[in-house]
Enzyme design. Structure first.
Site, PDB file in Angstrom:
ATOM      1  N   PRO A  96     -22.964  50.961  -5.680  1.00 16.61           N
ATOM      2  CA  PRO A  96     -21.722  50.438  -5.686  1.00 16.61           C
ATOM      3  C   PRO A  96     -21.584  49.423  -4.802  1.00 16.61           C
ATOM      4  O   PRO A  96     -22.050  49.445  -3.814  1.00 16.61           O
ATOM      5  CB  PRO A  96     -21.074  52.166  -5.260  1.00 16.61           C
ATOM      6  N   GLU A  97     -20.529  48.421  -5.044  1.00 23.20           N
ATOM      7  CA  GLU A  97     -20.330  47.254  -4.339  1.00 23.20           C
ATOM      8  C   GLU A  97     -18.778  47.513  -3.867  1.00 23.20           C
ATOM      9  O   GLU A  97     -18.426  48.602  -3.992  1.00 23.20           O
ATOM     10  CB  GLU A  97     -20.372  46.189  -5.221  1.00 23.20           C
ATOM     11  N   LYS A 144     -19.649  47.994   1.804  1.00 19.44           N
ATOM     12  CA  LYS A 144     -20.014  48.832   0.864  1.00 19.44           C
ATOM     13  C   LYS A 144     -20.084  50.187   1.526  1.00 19.44           C
ATOM     14  O   LYS A 144     -20.548  51.312   0.859  1.00 19.44           O
ATOM     15  CB  LYS A 144     -21.380  48.799   0.328  1.00 19.44           C
ATOM     16  N   ARG A 202     -34.392  40.732  -6.310  1.00 23.26           N
ATOM     17  CA  ARG A 202     -33.328  41.007  -7.004  1.00 23.26           C
ATOM     18  C   ARG A 202     -33.135  40.254  -8.141  1.00 23.26           C
ATOM     19  O   ARG A 202     -33.652  38.844  -8.083  1.00 23.26           O
ATOM     20  CB  ARG A 202     -31.820  40.993  -6.395  1.00 23.26           C
TER      21      ARG A 202
END
Ligand SMILES: [Zn+2]
Length: 281
Positions: A2-3, A59, A271
């Site tokens: 989750p951001e 976050k 990423r």
């Protein structure tokens, strides 16, 4: 993972349930969730205390107690659950047949209701700290991306001081906190900037555009995360509709929604980065 928008939606939904409540006792059902701390440390640090506030930065989410704090690290797919009381918690939690129950790692029994933390993959953590500065994860965070402190001049200054590619710069939580892989790709697409550009190569106009893109991408995602808002009573709850607001993330080979050229995927750091080489310069 989750951001910022997801964690902010969780914080907003959690506040009315727990703020002002007293922690009667803590049940650590899976001790891995408090590692490297001992479950007894969490219990000792929290039992009998009032939850003064639910805080979020970047976050990270934490409960501010009368003395000390408790951080809730969701990692990949940790989540919160709500039970009416201890009876319901023990009737449902961790039944031998998983289809009959729900997974709970740590539960805070409050003077009204029970707050559960669950992460079936056991990456998430619930940890007790003396204060915010004593928690390295919180102490190391930069400016929160939806806070009033995140201004164009401040952002421009940070960009100018970094030689790293902008995508990697955005993922560095010690600079701007809250933007992860998904929303950095989205913001760069909206600002028409190539993720490999050096942060300090951006003109003042480009920095301003990127700042605006980050703010609006996060605001839109937060709106989405709040409609419907997280429902901790439903063990299956998760954010809905986020894929529909994404313009470039996870769209490799599909036409760019602006110019029609195929979206590219490349790897930056570890990423995946999605971008349009034709219209992101
Ligand atoms: Zn394009």
């Amino acid at each position: 993972m989750p951001e910022l928008p997801e964690v902010e939606a969780v914080a907003q939904s959690l506040r009315p349930l727990v703020e002002g409540r007293k922690i009667r006792c803590v049940h650590v059902l899976h001790p891995i969730a408090t590692k490297p701390q001992a479950p007894a440390k969490l219990a000792h640090a929290t039992e009998g205390q009032q939850i003064r506030a639910v805080r979020r930065k970047g976050k990270y989410l934490w409960l501010e107690l009368a003395t000390g704090i408790v951080t809730l690290h969701f990692k990949l797919d940790g989540q919160l659950l709500w039970f009416s009381g201890a009876k319901e918690l023990f009737a449902k939690a961790n039944k031998l047949k998983p289809e009959n129950g729900v997974h709970v790692d740590v539960a805070f029994e409050l003077d009204k209701g029970v707050l559960g933390f669950a992460d079936g993959r056991h990456f998430g953590r619930v940890l007790a700290w003396d204060s915010e500065p004593s928690c390295p994860a919180i102490a190391g965070l930069g400016i929160d991306a939806i806070s009033p402190g995140f201004t164009t001049p401040q952002f421009t200054k940070l960009l100018a001081a970094s030689k790293r590619p902008i995508k990697e710069f955005l993922l560095d939580q010690s600079k701007v906190a809250g933007v992860g892989n998904i929303y950095s790709c989205e913001s760069l697409w909206h600002a028409k900037l190539n993720p490999r550009r050096r942060a300090n190569s951006l003109t003042a106009a480009e920095s301003g555009k990127l700042h605006k893109a980050i703010v609006s991408v996060l605001a839109r995602a937060l709106e989405c995360c709040l409609h419907p808002a997280p429902d901790f009573r439903d063990p299956e709850w998760w954010f809905q509709g986020l894929e529909e607001i994404l313009r470039v993330y996870d769209r490799e080979g599909k036409p760019c929604r602006r110019c029609g050229h195929p979206v590219k995927r490349s790897t930056q750091g570890v990423r995946a980065t999605y971008f349009c080489a034709h219209c992101q310069k």
